[in-house]
Design a protein around this motif. Structure first.
Motif, PDB file in Angstrom:
ATOM      1  N   GLY A 100       3.238  -9.845  17.554  1.00 12.50           N
ATOM      2  CA  GLY A 100       4.427  -9.002  17.485  1.00 12.50           C
ATOM      3  C   GLY A 100       4.565  -8.255  16.184  1.00 12.50           C
ATOM      4  N   ASP A 101       4.523  -8.946  15.086  1.00 12.07           N
ATOM      5  CA  ASP A 101       4.749  -8.363  13.775  1.00 12.07           C
ATOM      6  C   ASP A 101       3.907  -9.146  12.761  1.00 12.07           C
ATOM      7  N   PRO A 102       3.035  -8.459  11.982  1.00  8.55           N
ATOM      8  CA  PRO A 102       2.884  -7.012  11.866  1.00  8.55           C
ATOM      9  C   PRO A 102       2.144  -6.399  13.053  1.00  8.55           C
ATOM     10  N   ARG A 103       2.336  -5.101  13.201  1.00 11.74           N
ATOM     11  CA  ARG A 103       1.705  -4.360  14.285  1.00 11.74           C
ATOM     12  C   ARG A 103       0.618  -3.457  13.710  1.00 11.74           C
ATOM     13  N   GLY A 104      -0.601  -3.586  14.235  1.00 12.39           N
ATOM     14  CA  GLY A 104      -1.722  -2.797  13.755  1.00 12.39           C
ATOM     15  C   GLY A 104      -1.864  -1.492  14.504  1.00 12.39           C
ATOM     16  N   GLU A 105      -2.256  -0.447  13.779  1.00 13.29           N
ATOM     17  CA  GLU A 105      -2.456   0.882  14.360  1.00 13.29           C
ATOM     18  C   GLU A 105      -3.726   1.484  13.788  1.00 13.29           C
ATOM     19  N   LEU A 106      -4.571   2.047  14.642  1.00 12.15           N
ATOM     20  CA  LEU A 106      -5.789   2.726  14.205  1.00 12.15           C
ATOM     21  C   LEU A 106      -5.503   4.215  14.053  1.00 12.15           C
ATOM     22  N   VAL A 107      -5.748   4.738  12.857  1.00 12.25           N
ATOM     23  CA  VAL A 107      -5.558   6.159  12.569  1.00 12.25           C
ATOM     24  C   VAL A 107      -6.871   6.702  12.029  1.00 12.25           C
ATOM     25  N   VAL A 108      -7.368   7.785  12.612  1.00 12.17           N
ATOM     26  CA  VAL A 108      -8.621   8.397  12.192  1.00 12.17           C
ATOM     27  C   VAL A 108      -8.317   9.751  11.569  1.00 12.17           C
ATOM     28  N   ALA A 109      -8.698   9.945  10.317  1.00 14.50           N
ATOM     29  CA  ALA A 109      -8.427  11.204   9.630  1.00 14.50           C
ATOM     30  C   ALA A 109      -9.332  11.322   8.409  1.00 14.50           C
ATOM     31  N   ASP A 110      -9.780  12.551   8.128  1.00  9.94           N
ATOM     32  CA  ASP A 110     -10.559  12.856   6.922  1.00  9.94           C
ATOM     33  C   ASP A 110     -11.801  11.980   6.790  1.00  9.94           C
ATOM     34  N   GLY A 111     -12.450  11.692   7.914  1.00  8.22           N
ATOM     35  CA  GLY A 111     -13.682  10.913   7.883  1.00  8.22           C
ATOM     36  C   GLY A 111     -13.491   9.423   7.748  1.00  8.22           C
ATOM     37  N   LEU A 112     -12.234   8.962   7.721  1.00  7.96           N
ATOM     38  CA  LEU A 112     -11.954   7.535   7.584  1.00  7.96           C
ATOM     39  C   LEU A 112     -11.279   6.994   8.831  1.00  7.96           C
ATOM     40  N   ALA A 113     -11.657   5.788   9.199  1.00 12.29           N
ATOM     41  CA  ALA A 113     -10.924   5.017  10.212  1.00 12.29           C
ATOM     42  C   ALA A 113     -10.032   4.051   9.455  1.00 12.29           C
ATOM     43  N   GLN A 114      -8.735   4.163   9.664  1.00 10.86           N
ATOM     44  CA  GLN A 114      -7.782   3.362   8.907  1.00 10.86           C
ATOM     45  C   GLN A 114      -6.980   2.469   9.856  1.00 10.86           C
ATOM     46  N   ILE A 115      -6.960   1.178   9.548  1.00  8.44           N
ATOM     47  CA  ILE A 115      -6.112   0.250  10.286  1.00  8.44           C
ATOM     48  C   ILE A 115      -4.847   0.055   9.463  1.00  8.44           C
ATOM     49  N   LEU A 116      -3.730   0.556   9.967  1.00  9.71           N
ATOM     50  CA  LEU A 116      -2.453   0.436   9.277  1.00  9.71           C
ATOM     51  C   LEU A 116      -1.687  -0.752   9.840  1.00  9.71           C
ATOM     52  N   LEU A 117      -1.043  -1.491   8.975  1.00  8.22           N
ATOM     53  CA  LEU A 117      -0.213  -2.610   9.401  1.00  8.22           C
ATOM     54  C   LEU A 117       1.247  -2.266   9.140  1.00  8.22           C
ATOM     55  N   HIS A 118       2.051  -2.272  10.204  1.00 13.33           N
ATOM     56  CA  HIS A 118       3.468  -1.935  10.106  1.00 13.33           C
ATOM     57  C   HIS A 118       4.306  -3.204  10.214  1.00 13.33           C
ATOM     58  N   ASP A 119       5.157  -3.416   9.239  1.00  9.07           N
ATOM     59  CA  ASP A 119       6.063  -4.573   9.234  1.00  9.07           C
ATOM     60  C   ASP A 119       7.416  -4.154   9.778  1.00  9.07           C
ATOM     61  N   ALA A 120       7.929  -4.951  10.701  1.00  3.85           N
ATOM     62  CA  ALA A 120       9.240  -4.639  11.265  1.00  3.85           C
ATOM     63  C   ALA A 120      10.362  -4.914  10.274  1.00  3.85           C
ATOM     64  N   ALA A 121      10.120  -5.868   9.369  1.00  6.24           N
ATOM     65  CA  ALA A 121      11.196  -6.234   8.446  1.00  6.24           C
ATOM     66  C   ALA A 121      10.648  -6.323   7.030  1.00  6.24           C
ATOM     67  N   GLU A 122      10.680  -7.522   6.469  1.00  5.37           N
ATOM     68  CA  GLU A 122      10.341  -7.681   5.060  1.00  5.37           C
ATOM     69  C   GLU A 122       8.843  -7.565   4.823  1.00  5.37           C
ATOM     70  N   VAL A 123       8.515  -7.303   3.553  1.00  8.85           N
ATOM     71  CA  VAL A 123       7.120  -7.263   3.146  1.00  8.85           C
ATOM     72  C   VAL A 123       6.538  -8.668   3.202  1.00  8.85           C
ATOM     73  N   ARG A 124       5.310  -8.785   3.679  1.00 11.37           N
ATOM     74  CA  ARG A 124       4.666 -10.088   3.778  1.00 11.37           C
ATOM     75  C   ARG A 124       3.864 -10.413   2.511  1.00 11.37           C
ATOM     76  N   SER A 125       3.325 -11.606   2.502  1.00 12.48           N
ATOM     77  CA  SER A 125       2.535 -12.059   1.359  1.00 12.48           C
ATOM     78  C   SER A 125       1.132 -11.461   1.415  1.00 12.48           C
ATOM     79  N   PRO A 126       0.439 -11.414   0.271  1.00 14.98           N
ATOM     80  CA  PRO A 126      -0.962 -10.971   0.297  1.00 14.98           C
ATOM     81  C   PRO A 126      -1.806 -11.806   1.257  1.00 14.98           C
ATOM     82  N   PHE A 127      -1.516 -13.100   1.341  1.00 12.59           N
ATOM     83  CA  PHE A 127      -2.269 -13.988   2.227  1.00 12.59           C
ATOM     84  C   PHE A 127      -2.118 -13.569   3.685  1.00 12.59           C
ATOM     85  N   ALA A 128      -0.926 -13.129   4.076  1.00 11.00           N
ATOM     86  CA  ALA A 128      -0.692 -12.724   5.466  1.00 11.00           C
ATOM     87  C   ALA A 128      -1.534 -11.508   5.824  1.00 11.00           C
ATOM     88  N   TYR A 129      -1.523 -10.503   4.957  1.00  6.96           N
ATOM     89  CA  TYR A 129      -2.306  -9.298   5.237  1.00  6.96           C
ATOM     90  C   TYR A 129      -3.798  -9.603   5.185  1.00  6.96           C
TER      91      TYR A 129
END
Length: 327
Positions: A100-129
């Motif tokens: 459910g959260d975080p939600r991953g999204e694949l975005v392709v732009a400028d020669g890069l494939a980027q996996i973005l992680l969207h948090d519904a609420a608070e920022v998570r810990s480095p360990f979570a990401y």
């Protein structure tokens, strides 16, 4: 090897659930207090012990638990995707439905494939990401049978007190305090075919999660050996590809094939080390840009400028000014 900091972060997830950590450490064959790096197999055993105790393969870090067996179902979901892009999109949808959260999204732009992680609420810990990236990147690399080198890793959270292991682990520039958490690699990898079958998946799952921690790490295998050899010398005296093959006692064709299997080539390895040296000189040194270019083996300063812009999107002088500016 896995740093003791990473072990402690995993144990914190168990403590938050009210669990005693000593039995979990014992189940993984670890001492009551971990002060030194541990093997991927030991850390993998700890991961499984914690997951079994809390019925959550994501350490209780998501919006919903990732129940036992979810990783296996994820592998079934992506097994016959056909291409890495389709497999990655399926994997992100699966994890979004389960966690459910975080939600991953694949975005392709400028020669890069980027996996973005969207948090519904608070920022998570480095360990979570970081754990999310390990799961996704490990499956990606297994599906195509080679390491997918990363271009950058951004964390939305603040920089931890001890962050050196993050850069070593991912083998890419790591930044904290960014607007969004993201992991990026070259777009061209998305077209790679996924050629695994049911038998290969069973073998993969028997060794998981230890195999995704070590097999496709930046500091594992032949590439790590070559990096270590090159770092012992000045770029001005680096050996040619042919000489490196002789040093490793490998036929040139074998060396080229094994580097390809690990997602690298000899020139890319040298460029990666040069990039790290250039950034270190610009941030911490006082040499002129022209002197840095010469020390790194560039025939002309203009060649260094072009390479550095390709690596970072900025000129060396602009990068130095940005690094020296107050936060």
């Amino acid at each position: 090897m896995i740093s003791p900091q990473f072990v402690e972060e995993a144990l914190d997830s168990a403590r938050r659930k009210g669990l005693a950590v000593e039995p979990l450490l014992a189940a993984a064959g670890l001492p009551p207090v971990v002060t030194e790096s541990v093997s991927a197999e030991r850390y993998g055993a700890l991961w499984l012990a914690i997951a079994g105790a809390i019925d959550d393969e994501y350490f209780g870090l998501g919006g919903r638990p990732m129940p036992l067996g979810s990783f296996t179902l994820l592998c079934h979901c992506v097994l016959h995707a056909g291409s890495l892009e389709r497999a990655l999109r399926r994997a992100l949808r699966f994890l979004s439905l389960v966690v459910g959260d975080p939600r991953g999204e694949l975005v392709v732009a400028d020669g890069l494939a980027q996996i973005l992680l969207h948090d519904a609420a608070e920022v998570r810990s480095p360990f979570a990401y970081r754990t999310f990236w390990i799961i996704v990147h490990g499956i990606m690399c297994w599906l195509v049978g080679r390491r997918i080198p990363l271009r950058l890793v951004d964390f939305r959270c603040a920089q931890p007190v001890q962050d050196a292991d993050y850069g070593r682990f991912f083998g890419a520039p790591v930044r904290f305090g960014q607007p969004v958490s993201r992991l990026a690699f070259d777009e061209a990898f998305l077209t790679l075919p996924t050629g695994r079958d049911e038998r290969a998946m069973k073998q993969f799952l028997r060794a998981a999660p230890a195999n995704i921690l070590v097999r496709y790490r930046y500091d594992a295998g032949l590439v790590a050996n070559i990096r270590a050899r090159l770092r012992q010398q000045s770029p001005l005296s680096w050996p040619s590809f042919e000489e490196m093959a002789r040093q490793l006692r490998l036929p040139e064709s074998t060396l080229r094939h094994r580097l390809h299997q690990e997602g690298h080539n000899f020139r890319a390895i040298k460029d990666d080390i040069r990039r790290g040296l250039a950034i270190d000189h610009l941030v911490h040194g006082r040499q002129s840009v022209n002197a840095i270019a010469s020390d790194l083996g560039f025939a002309e300063p203009s060649a260094f400028h072009r390479a550095f812009r390709k690596w970072t999107g900025k000129s060396p002088a602009a990068f130095r000014r940005l690094a020296a500016a107050p936060p």
